[in-house]
Design a protein around this motif. Structure first.
Motif, PDB file in Angstrom:
ATOM      1  N   PRO A 179       0.805  -1.267  -0.129  1.00 34.45           N
ATOM      2  CA  PRO A 179       0.066   0.224   0.104  1.00 34.45           C
ATOM      3  C   PRO A 179       0.870   1.276  -0.217  1.00 34.45           C
ATOM      4  O   PRO A 179       2.020   1.379   0.623  1.00 34.45           O
ATOM      5  CB  PRO A 179      -0.698  -0.052   1.270  1.00 34.45           C
ATOM      6  CG  PRO A 179      -0.869  -1.725   1.645  1.00 34.45           C
ATOM      7  CD  PRO A 179       0.426  -2.152   0.956  1.00 34.45           C
ATOM      8  N   VAL A 180       0.359   2.288  -0.652  1.00 33.55           N
ATOM      9  CA  VAL A 180       1.264   3.529  -0.885  1.00 33.55           C
ATOM     10  C   VAL A 180       1.034   4.084   0.730  1.00 33.55           C
ATOM     11  O   VAL A 180       0.111   4.206   1.296  1.00 33.55           O
ATOM     12  CB  VAL A 180       0.413   4.588  -1.654  1.00 33.55           C
ATOM     13  CG1 VAL A 180       1.044   5.921  -1.637  1.00 33.55           C
ATOM     14  CG2 VAL A 180       0.557   3.842  -3.026  1.00 33.55           C
ATOM     15  N   GLY A 181       2.186   4.629   1.376  1.00 35.39           N
ATOM     16  CA  GLY A 181       2.071   5.172   2.681  1.00 35.39           C
ATOM     17  C   GLY A 181       2.857   6.374   2.744  1.00 35.39           C
ATOM     18  O   GLY A 181       3.504   6.797   1.740  1.00 35.39           O
ATOM     19  N   GLY A 182       2.844   6.958   3.874  1.00 31.29           N
ATOM     20  CA  GLY A 182       3.839   8.115   4.294  1.00 31.29           C
ATOM     21  C   GLY A 182       3.640   9.476   3.457  1.00 31.29           C
ATOM     22  O   GLY A 182       2.745   9.681   3.080  1.00 31.29           O
ATOM     23  N   ALA A 183       4.638  10.006   2.914  1.00 31.57           N
ATOM     24  CA  ALA A 183       4.455  11.439   2.165  1.00 31.57           C
ATOM     25  C   ALA A 183       3.876  10.858   1.016  1.00 31.57           C
ATOM     26  O   ALA A 183       3.162  12.104   0.295  1.00 31.57           O
ATOM     27  CB  ALA A 183       6.123  11.824   2.003  1.00 31.57           C
ATOM     28  N   GLU A 184       4.172   9.786   0.187  1.00 28.45           N
ATOM     29  CA  GLU A 184       3.394   9.590  -1.197  1.00 28.45           C
ATOM     30  C   GLU A 184       2.007   9.498  -0.844  1.00 28.45           C
ATOM     31  O   GLU A 184       1.094  10.179  -1.667  1.00 28.45           O
ATOM     32  CB  GLU A 184       4.012   8.391  -1.501  1.00 28.45           C
ATOM     33  CG  GLU A 184       5.530   8.262  -2.067  1.00 28.45           C
ATOM     34  CD  GLU A 184       6.289   7.194  -2.411  1.00 28.45           C
ATOM     35  OE1 GLU A 184       5.619   6.176  -1.968  1.00 28.45           O
ATOM     36  OE2 GLU A 184       6.896   7.397  -3.326  1.00 28.45           O
ATOM     37  N   ALA A 185       1.516   9.028   0.278  1.00 28.48           N
ATOM     38  CA  ALA A 185      -0.042   8.939   0.241  1.00 28.48           C
ATOM     39  C   ALA A 185      -0.509  10.221   0.844  1.00 28.48           C
ATOM     40  O   ALA A 185      -1.685  10.471   0.288  1.00 28.48           O
ATOM     41  CB  ALA A 185      -0.351   7.992   1.613  1.00 28.48           C
ATOM     42  N   GLU A 186       0.225  10.972   1.533  1.00 28.97           N
ATOM     43  CA  GLU A 186      -0.262  12.546   1.755  1.00 28.97           C
ATOM     44  C   GLU A 186      -0.446  13.343   0.473  1.00 28.97           C
ATOM     45  O   GLU A 186      -1.380  13.826   0.145  1.00 28.97           O
ATOM     46  CB  GLU A 186       0.696  13.095   2.594  1.00 28.97           C
ATOM     47  CG  GLU A 186       0.664  12.432   3.925  1.00 28.97           C
ATOM     48  CD  GLU A 186       1.642  13.163   5.032  1.00 28.97           C
ATOM     49  OE1 GLU A 186       2.454  14.152   4.375  1.00 28.97           O
ATOM     50  OE2 GLU A 186       2.063  12.700   5.996  1.00 28.97           O
ATOM     51  N   TRP A 187       0.652  13.028  -0.383  1.00 30.25           N
ATOM     52  CA  TRP A 187       0.651  13.757  -1.974  1.00 30.25           C
ATOM     53  C   TRP A 187      -0.579  13.262  -2.541  1.00 30.25           C
ATOM     54  O   TRP A 187      -1.285  14.084  -2.935  1.00 30.25           O
ATOM     55  CB  TRP A 187       1.976  13.226  -2.668  1.00 30.25           C
ATOM     56  CG  TRP A 187       1.864  14.160  -3.854  1.00 30.25           C
ATOM     57  CD1 TRP A 187       2.662  15.594  -4.006  1.00 30.25           C
ATOM     58  CD2 TRP A 187       1.314  13.750  -5.182  1.00 30.25           C
ATOM     59  NE1 TRP A 187       2.642  15.937  -5.293  1.00 30.25           N
ATOM     60  CE2 TRP A 187       1.867  15.018  -6.103  1.00 30.25           C
ATOM     61  CE3 TRP A 187       0.420  12.994  -5.781  1.00 30.25           C
ATOM     62  CZ2 TRP A 187       1.381  15.084  -7.402  1.00 30.25           C
ATOM     63  CZ3 TRP A 187       0.379  12.871  -7.004  1.00 30.25           C
ATOM     64  CH2 TRP A 187       0.606  13.928  -7.518  1.00 30.25           C
ATOM     65  N   LEU A 188      -0.807  11.805  -2.687  1.00 28.85           N
ATOM     66  CA  LEU A 188      -2.119  11.480  -3.439  1.00 28.85           C
ATOM     67  C   LEU A 188      -3.408  12.114  -2.873  1.00 28.85           C
ATOM     68  O   LEU A 188      -4.444  12.456  -3.444  1.00 28.85           O
ATOM     69  CB  LEU A 188      -2.226  10.090  -3.287  1.00 28.85           C
ATOM     70  CG  LEU A 188      -1.285   9.140  -4.347  1.00 28.85           C
ATOM     71  CD1 LEU A 188      -1.559   7.426  -4.068  1.00 28.85           C
ATOM     72  CD2 LEU A 188      -1.657   9.342  -5.793  1.00 28.85           C
ATOM     73  N   ALA A 189      -3.430  12.339  -1.450  1.00 29.52           N
ATOM     74  CA  ALA A 189      -4.606  12.650  -0.873  1.00 29.52           C
ATOM     75  C   ALA A 189      -4.759  14.128  -1.293  1.00 29.52           C
ATOM     76  O   ALA A 189      -6.069  14.492  -1.388  1.00 29.52           O
ATOM     77  CB  ALA A 189      -4.508  12.286   0.758  1.00 29.52           C
ATOM     78  N   ARG A 190      -3.712  14.804  -1.266  1.00 24.34           N
ATOM     79  CA  ARG A 190      -3.771  16.272  -1.676  1.00 24.34           C
ATOM     80  C   ARG A 190      -4.003  16.696  -3.017  1.00 24.34           C
ATOM     81  O   ARG A 190      -4.869  17.168  -3.439  1.00 24.34           O
ATOM     82  CB  ARG A 190      -2.696  17.025  -0.958  1.00 24.34           C
ATOM     83  CG  ARG A 190      -2.451  18.513  -1.521  1.00 24.34           C
ATOM     84  CD  ARG A 190      -3.379  19.230  -0.744  1.00 24.34           C
ATOM     85  NE  ARG A 190      -3.241  20.502  -1.220  1.00 24.34           N
ATOM     86  CZ  ARG A 190      -3.750  21.284  -2.210  1.00 24.34           C
ATOM     87  NH1 ARG A 190      -4.446  20.407  -3.419  1.00 24.34           N
ATOM     88  NH2 ARG A 190      -3.424  22.593  -2.503  1.00 24.34           N
ATOM     89  N   TRP A 191      -3.199  15.802  -4.085  1.00 20.94           N
ATOM     90  CA  TRP A 191      -3.248  16.379  -5.357  1.00 20.94           C
ATOM     91  C   TRP A 191      -3.789  15.304  -6.180  1.00 20.94           C
ATOM     92  O   TRP A 191      -4.143  15.925  -7.267  1.00 20.94           O
ATOM     93  CB  TRP A 191      -1.671  16.519  -5.610  1.00 20.94           C
ATOM     94  CG  TRP A 191      -1.224  17.630  -5.009  1.00 20.94           C
ATOM     95  CD1 TRP A 191      -0.308  17.450  -4.056  1.00 20.94           C
ATOM     96  CD2 TRP A 191      -1.418  18.984  -5.255  1.00 20.94           C
ATOM     97  NE1 TRP A 191       0.198  18.850  -3.803  1.00 20.94           N
ATOM     98  CE2 TRP A 191      -0.572  19.860  -4.386  1.00 20.94           C
ATOM     99  CE3 TRP A 191      -2.137  19.651  -6.138  1.00 20.94           C
ATOM    100  CZ2 TRP A 191      -0.499  21.110  -4.429  1.00 20.94           C
ATOM    101  CZ3 TRP A 191      -2.277  21.058  -6.224  1.00 20.94           C
ATOM    102  CH2 TRP A 191      -1.289  21.759  -5.241  1.00 20.94           C
ATOM    103  N   TRP A 192      -3.776  14.155  -6.072  1.00 21.54           N
ATOM    104  CA  TRP A 192      -4.582  13.045  -6.884  1.00 21.54           C
ATOM    105  C   TRP A 192      -5.329  12.225  -6.149  1.00 21.54           C
ATOM    106  O   TRP A 192      -5.137  11.012  -6.360  1.00 21.54           O
ATOM    107  CB  TRP A 192      -3.512  12.439  -7.726  1.00 21.54           C
ATOM    108  CG  TRP A 192      -3.866  11.949  -8.822  1.00 21.54           C
ATOM    109  CD1 TRP A 192      -5.329  11.340  -9.467  1.00 21.54           C
ATOM    110  CD2 TRP A 192      -3.124  11.753 -10.127  1.00 21.54           C
ATOM    111  NE1 TRP A 192      -5.273  10.850 -10.531  1.00 21.54           N
ATOM    112  CE2 TRP A 192      -4.109  11.149 -11.040  1.00 21.54           C
ATOM    113  CE3 TRP A 192      -1.775  11.976 -10.452  1.00 21.54           C
ATOM    114  CZ2 TRP A 192      -3.632  10.622 -12.396  1.00 21.54           C
ATOM    115  CZ3 TRP A 192      -1.452  11.559 -11.753  1.00 21.54           C
ATOM    116  CH2 TRP A 192      -2.310  10.856 -12.839  1.00 21.54           C
ATOM    117  N   PRO A 193      -6.383  12.423  -5.268  1.00 20.81           N
ATOM    118  CA  PRO A 193      -7.063  11.630  -4.474  1.00 20.81           C
ATOM    119  C   PRO A 193      -7.786  10.322  -5.614  1.00 20.81           C
ATOM    120  O   PRO A 193      -8.548  10.785  -6.463  1.00 20.81           O
ATOM    121  CB  PRO A 193      -8.000  12.319  -3.784  1.00 20.81           C
ATOM    122  CG  PRO A 193      -8.344  13.519  -4.751  1.00 20.81           C
ATOM    123  CD  PRO A 193      -6.790  13.708  -5.149  1.00 20.81           C
TER     124      PRO A 193
END
Length: 343
Positions: A179-193
């Motif tokens: 699963p995507v985690g950490g800063a990469e998961a935060e980026w997805l949630a912010r910019w490409w949910p």
């Protein structure tokens, strides 16, 4: 075209291959493009495989030279004026820009080509060839189709609705990983949910955000511009954009060094405070590239000039065409000066 180590601060070169040879896309892309036998080290250069605005028409370099002149004016005409070509290929753009400058400006201009490959033979001696951008730039940093080649991870939603990293084998076949985690998961949630719908995909643009911030940090005063295939929040492609190019044709993305590997850029995520986003069509029109046809009367009074003007109009139309090069995104980032395209 990635240059030097910009944007590689979060690459884990020690990530091992799984028993089946699969690994995350980011490491696979980096090795395939920039490793010892990578695509961008091939002797034919990028122009042997795909056509950018630089190769489409000399009007593009003339427009960038015009932009540099606007930056020069905003800077108060410094004693030395820098023009930095990020991901320079074989130095085509910076060479053409220097050649298009007025004599007085050209005498103060210093050209830099930033590229991972070695300096090509026969390059204009006025161009300094670097693996990293210089620091304290006074002038223009121009990144044409650079960020789309900064390697990124690919995420895909699994049957349970969880975004996972996509792993790729050397032959280009894929499977899902952790699963995507950490800063990469935060980026997805912010910019490409991603909605919890199996098969939806995204390219995680965090390395590009960091690469662009690092490039802009090298500008003391002036302007940084990124030009690329782009998409914005609210209109992200549902299945991503990762693809390959070989000998002028789109092809399956296989990380074996035989083809370019590219994905469109979330330019809005890259933008720093004070930046502005516009299309290439609008940017070039602001710089005088309109694509208007010459008057028919010129065909009678000066047929040679009419043919030249008609050819130029065709080239300008290609550079600004809807559905083509005109839809490229321009990220305009002033540093210590007003936006010269708004002056």
């Amino acid at each position: 075209m990635l240059s030097g180590d910009c944007g590689r601060d979060v690459v884990d070169r020690a990530v091992p291959h799984a028993p089946d040879g699969a690994r995350p896309w980011r490491g696979a892309i980096e090795e395939a493009l920039y490793g010892p036998d990578g695509f961008y080290r091939r002797p034919e250069g990028p122009a042997g495989h795909f056509r950018t605005s630089v190769h489409a028409s000399p009007l593009f370099a003339h427009a960038v030279a015009g932009l540099l002149c606007l930056v020069d004016e905003a800077l108060g005409r410094p004693a030395e004026l820098d023009v930095v070509d990020m991901g320079a290929g074989r130095g085509e753009l910076v060479t053409a820009v220097l050649g298009a400058l007025p004599a007085g400006t050209a005498a103060r201009a210093r050209g830099y080509a930033v590229e991972v490959a070695g300096r090509p033979s026969g390059l204009d001696p006025r161009v300094e060839w670097l693996a990293e951008p210089p620091k304290g730039i006074t002038g223009l940093l121009f990144a044409n189709e650079w960020l789309d080649n900064v390697p990124v991870e690919v995420a895909e939603v699994d049957p349970e609705g969880v975004p996972r990293l996509v792993l790729v084998r050397p032959d280009g076949t894929e499977r899902l990983g952790e699963p995507v985690g950490g800063a990469e998961a935060e980026w997805l949630a912010r910019w490409w949910p991603l909605a919890p719908e199996e098969g939806l995909r995204a390219e995680i643009g965090l390395p590009r955000d960091r690469a662009w911030a690092g490039a802009v940090a090298g500008v003391g005063r002036g302007l940084a511009v990124a030009v690329d295939y782009a998409h914005l929040a609210g209109a992200r492609p549902p299945f991503g954009t990762l693809t390959g190019f070989r000998e002028g044709r789109e092809t399956a993305p296989v990380p074996d060094g035989s083809c370019d590997l590219t994905a469109h850029v979330a330019l809005d995520a890259c933008a720093l405070p004070g930046a502005r986003l516009l299309t290439q069509r609008d940017a070039l029109r602001a710089l005088g590239v309109t694509g208007g046809r010459p008057p028919l009367s010129l065909a009678t009074t000066d047929p040679t000039a009419y043919v030249r003007a008609l050819a130029g109009a065709g080239e300008a139309a290609e550079l600004t065409a809807p559905g083509g090069l005109g839809d490229f995104g321009w990220l305009i980032q002033p540093v210590g000066i007003p936006d010269p395209l708004l002056a």
